[in-house]
Design a protein around this motif. Sequence first.
Motif, short mmCIF file in Angstrom:
data_model
loop_
_atom_site.label_atom_id
_atom_site.label_comp_id
_atom_site.label_asym_id
_atom_site.label_seq_id
_atom_site.Cartn_x
_atom_site.Cartn_y
_atom_site.Cartn_z
N SER A 184 0.82 -1.21 0.00
CA SER A 184 0.00 0.00 0.00
C SER A 184 0.86 1.26 0.00
O SER A 184 0.54 2.23 -0.71
CB SER A 184 -0.92 0.01 1.22
N VAL A 185 1.94 1.25 0.77
CA VAL A 185 2.86 2.39 0.79
C VAL A 185 3.47 2.58 -0.59
O VAL A 185 3.55 3.70 -1.11
CB VAL A 185 3.95 2.21 1.86
N TRP A 186 3.89 1.48 -1.20
CA TRP A 186 4.51 1.58 -2.52
C TRP A 186 3.52 2.11 -3.55
O TRP A 186 3.86 2.96 -4.38
CB TRP A 186 5.04 0.21 -2.97
N MET A 187 2.28 1.62 -3.51
CA MET A 187 1.28 2.09 -4.48
C MET A 187 0.98 3.58 -4.28
O MET A 187 0.85 4.32 -5.25
CB MET A 187 -0.01 1.27 -4.38
N ALA A 188 0.86 4.01 -3.05
CA ALA A 188 0.62 5.43 -2.79
C ALA A 188 1.80 6.26 -3.29
O ALA A 188 1.61 7.30 -3.94
CB ALA A 188 0.39 5.66 -1.30
N TRP A 189 3.02 5.80 -3.00
CA TRP A 189 4.21 6.51 -3.48
C TRP A 189 4.22 6.56 -5.01
O TRP A 189 4.49 7.60 -5.60
CB TRP A 189 5.48 5.82 -2.98
#
Length: 65
Positions: free
Chosen positions: A46-51
Amino acid sequence: MHGVRILAPTRRNLAALGAVAALLAVGYVFVPHPVVRYTAWLLIFSVWMAWFVVTAREWIANADF
């Protein structure tokens, strides 16, 4: 797009890296349980997708097509 470095040590990049490091530490060092590791990897994704979305949006906004 002059002078924009996607992977520069910006606040956003360092925050994402710190969040991922913290999640990996929790999942593998502090609470080494399979369910915690699975949850950590879901949150890392989720962090990677948001980034990725925020960075892509910035790149497109600064692009000179």
